[in-house]
Design a protein around this motif. Structure first.
Motif, PDB file in Angstrom:
ATOM      1  N   GLU A  86     -13.051  13.364 -23.255  1.00  0.00           N
ATOM      2  CA  GLU A  86     -14.257  12.608 -23.592  1.00  0.00           C
ATOM      3  C   GLU A  86     -13.923  11.175 -23.962  1.00  0.00           C
ATOM      4  OE1 GLU A  86     -16.636  13.309 -27.336  1.00  0.00           O
ATOM      5  OE2 GLU A  86     -17.939  14.292 -25.854  1.00  0.00           O
ATOM      6  N   ARG A  94     -19.454  15.568 -20.158  1.00  0.00           N
ATOM      7  CA  ARG A  94     -20.388  16.694 -20.234  1.00  0.00           C
ATOM      8  C   ARG A  94     -20.728  17.184 -18.827  1.00  0.00           C
ATOM      9  NH1 ARG A  94     -25.399  17.486 -19.229  1.00  0.00           N
ATOM     10  NH2 ARG A  94     -25.830  15.273 -18.890  1.00  0.00           N
ATOM     11  N   GLU A 150     -20.993  11.322 -21.750  1.00  0.00           N
ATOM     12  CA  GLU A 150     -21.954  11.773 -20.747  1.00  0.00           C
ATOM     13  C   GLU A 150     -21.266  12.277 -19.486  1.00  0.00           C
ATOM     14  OE1 GLU A 150     -25.584  12.716 -18.944  1.00  0.00           O
ATOM     15  OE2 GLU A 150     -24.946  12.464 -21.017  1.00  0.00           O
ATOM     16  N   SER A 196     -17.739  18.978 -17.281  1.00  0.00           N
ATOM     17  CA  SER A 196     -17.502  20.273 -17.913  1.00  0.00           C
ATOM     18  C   SER A 196     -18.514  21.322 -17.472  1.00  0.00           C
ATOM     19  CB  SER A 196     -17.541  20.134 -19.435  1.00  0.00           C
ATOM     20  OG  SER A 196     -16.519  19.273 -19.895  1.00  0.00           O
ATOM     21  N   GLU A 197     -19.693  20.879 -17.062  1.00  0.00           N
ATOM     22  CA  GLU A 197     -20.738  21.817 -16.645  1.00  0.00           C
ATOM     23  C   GLU A 197     -20.719  22.103 -15.151  1.00  0.00           C
ATOM     24  OE1 GLU A 197     -24.325  19.996 -18.028  1.00  0.00           O
ATOM     25  OE2 GLU A 197     -23.959  20.518 -20.138  1.00  0.00           O
TER      26      GLU A 197
END
Length: 211
Positions: free
Chosen positions: A13, A22, A19, A25-26
């Motif tokens: 991060e 995230r 942002e 990671s998804e």
């Protein structure tokens, strides 16, 4: 001592911003073919913090692979999916990695790739590349697809580019060179094309769709 999941995420991060990390990671990415392109692409993606990687190949590690593929002499004879899984887990122990020892074809592609956001074509042979690309475009049109075409020989690096073909389909490579035309696959040029493919995936995840 292995860092905790929280420590590794925090480091990513800090590098990428909250942002983007995230989104990485998804994301779920499938890498189809774990040779010179696929093994390098997979390593780049887990180092970037992609949350789920789906790796597929039916082949075993051969001594001829060692000049350009991310395997070690002690892994000779192992299935590539198994060998690469072990390497990826050493790099990114908290990444969710699904490995499959399977030969992809028109019948199993729709089911095997149904849950992945982005599909990376990383086959060696032109007919297999065309088969996967055509099947994904016809059966899974909602998926993003990143393919490789032309990375053989020692032609200039800058001949390798990334092109957006349709709204969800990208091709990386020089579009010309082929192993059968002369010199085979050289590690540095294969790595350049793999880098293009991995970076195209990261840009798609980031919401940057233009090349």
């Amino acid at each position: 001592m292995i860092p905790t999941k929280e420590e590794m995420y925090a480091a990513l991060e800090e590098r990428h911003g909250a942002e983007l990390q995230r989104k990485l990671s998804e994301a779920s990415v499938a890498v189809c073919g774990l040779g010179g392109l696929g093994s390098n692409i997979a390593i780049a993606l887990v180092r970037a913090g992609v949350g789920k990687l789906h790796i597929m190949d039916f082949d075993r590690v051969d001594i001829s692979n060692l000049n350009r593929q991310q395997y070690f002499p002690e892994q000779l004879g192992q299935y590539k999916a198994d060998a690469l899984y072990d390497t990826l887990k050493r790099i990114a122990p908290y990444c969710e990695i699904v490995k499959e020892q399977v030969k992809l074809d028109e019948d199993n592609i729709p089911k095997l790739l149904a849950d992945d956001d982005i599909i990376v074509e990383a086959f060696d042979k032109a007919d297999q590349k065309a088969m996967l690309v055509n099947c994904v475009l016809e059966e899974l049109p909602e998926k993003y697809l990143v393919s490789g075409s032309g990375m053989a020989g020692i032609a200039p690096s800058n001949m390798i580019t990334t092109k957006k073909i349709t709204k969800r389909f990208y091709i990386c490579g020089d579009g010309v060179s082929d192993v059968a035309d002369g010199m085979g696959l050289v590690s540095s040029r294969v790595l350049i094309c793999a880098g293009h493919q991995a970076h195209a995936v990261i840009r798609i995840i980031a919401g940057e769709y233009d090349i």
